[in-house]
Design a protein around this motif. Structure first.
Motif, PDB file in Angstrom:
ATOM      1  N   LYS A  52       4.604   0.231   9.019  1.00  0.00           N
ATOM      2  CA  LYS A  52       3.898  -0.099  10.265  1.00  0.00           C
ATOM      3  C   LYS A  52       2.418  -0.423  10.045  1.00  0.00           C
ATOM      4  N   ASN A  53       1.986  -0.575   8.785  1.00  0.00           N
ATOM      5  CA  ASN A  53       0.581  -0.868   8.518  1.00  0.00           C
ATOM      6  C   ASN A  53       0.233  -2.302   8.885  1.00  0.00           C
ATOM      7  N   ASP A  54      -1.053  -2.542   9.111  1.00  0.00           N
ATOM      8  CA  ASP A  54      -1.510  -3.898   9.395  1.00  0.00           C
ATOM      9  C   ASP A  54      -1.742  -4.688   8.119  1.00  0.00           C
ATOM     10  N   CYS A  55      -2.168  -4.024   7.051  1.00  0.00           N
ATOM     11  CA  CYS A  55      -2.343  -4.722   5.781  1.00  0.00           C
ATOM     12  C   CYS A  55      -2.756  -3.744   4.691  1.00  0.00           C
ATOM     13  N   ALA A  56      -2.968  -4.265   3.476  1.00  0.00           N
ATOM     14  CA  ALA A  56      -3.413  -3.517   2.299  1.00  0.00           C
ATOM     15  C   ALA A  56      -2.596  -2.268   2.048  1.00  0.00           C
ATOM     16  N   GLY A  65       3.195  -4.379   7.323  1.00  0.00           N
ATOM     17  CA  GLY A  65       4.543  -3.836   7.372  1.00  0.00           C
ATOM     18  C   GLY A  65       5.117  -3.453   6.025  1.00  0.00           C
ATOM     19  N   THR A  66       4.279  -3.300   5.007  1.00  0.00           N
ATOM     20  CA  THR A  66       4.803  -3.040   3.668  1.00  0.00           C
ATOM     21  C   THR A  66       4.446  -1.668   3.108  1.00  0.00           C
ATOM     22  N   GLY A  73      -2.384   6.309   1.741  1.00  0.00           N
ATOM     23  CA  GLY A  73      -3.842   6.280   1.672  1.00  0.00           C
ATOM     24  C   GLY A  73      -4.476   4.933   1.420  1.00  0.00           C
ATOM     25  N   ASN A  74      -3.713   3.948   0.947  1.00  0.00           N
ATOM     26  CA  ASN A  74      -4.287   2.624   0.709  1.00  0.00           C
ATOM     27  C   ASN A  74      -3.739   1.583   1.690  1.00  0.00           C
ATOM     28  N   ALA A  75      -3.126   2.046   2.754  1.00  0.00           N
ATOM     29  CA  ALA A  75      -2.612   1.147   3.802  1.00  0.00           C
ATOM     30  C   ALA A  75      -3.411   1.422   5.077  1.00  0.00           C
ATOM     31  N   TRP A  76      -3.808   0.354   5.760  1.00  0.00           N
ATOM     32  CA  TRP A  76      -4.608   0.555   6.960  1.00  0.00           C
ATOM     33  C   TRP A  76      -3.961  -0.045   8.195  1.00  0.00           C
ATOM     34  N   SER A  77      -4.432   0.439   9.327  1.00  0.00           N
ATOM     35  CA  SER A  77      -4.074  -0.104  10.640  1.00  0.00           C
ATOM     36  C   SER A  77      -5.359  -0.294  11.419  1.00  0.00           C
TER      37      SER A  77
END
Length: 106
Positions: A52-56, A65-66, A73-77
């Motif tokens: 459900k992340n927006d990116c990274a 979405g990945t 910790g390295n995925a942001w929204s």
């Protein structure tokens, strides 16, 4: 006569090229996550649920979405500005979302 045709063709090619460049730039901006980020939003790391992340989302992922796990910790929204560091993140060192990527605690 061929001189007139050549000038007309050159003008049409230049116009077409300019239009193609403008359309390409517009599509790039529209697809860019940075373009989606407005002044009232901020990137918040460690608050997204799996996928459900927006990116990274780190190595081996492509973008939105990945994320592989909840609170990665390295995925942001994108969240409302000022709310990130108040949002729970069980894997964050502080227990809340972060404005920069971090290593998850065990």
């Amino acid at each position: 006569m061929s001189n007139t045709i050549t000038r007309r063709n050159a003008a049409q090619i230049a116009t077409g090229a300019a239009l193609a460049l403008a359309m390409g730039a517009a599509l790039t901006l529209a697809a860019s996550p940075a373009a989606a980020q407005s002044a009232d939003k901020e990137k918040c790391f460690g608050v997204a649920l799996k996928g459900k992340n927006d990116c990274a989302a780190g190595p081996g992922t492509t973008c939105a979405g990945t994320s592989k796990v909840d609170y990665q910790g390295n995925a942001w929204s994108l969240v409302p500005k000022g709310s990130c560091e108040k949002t729970a993140s069980p894997k964050s060192p502080s227990g809340f979302g972060q404005l920069a990527a971090f290593k998850e605690k065990a």
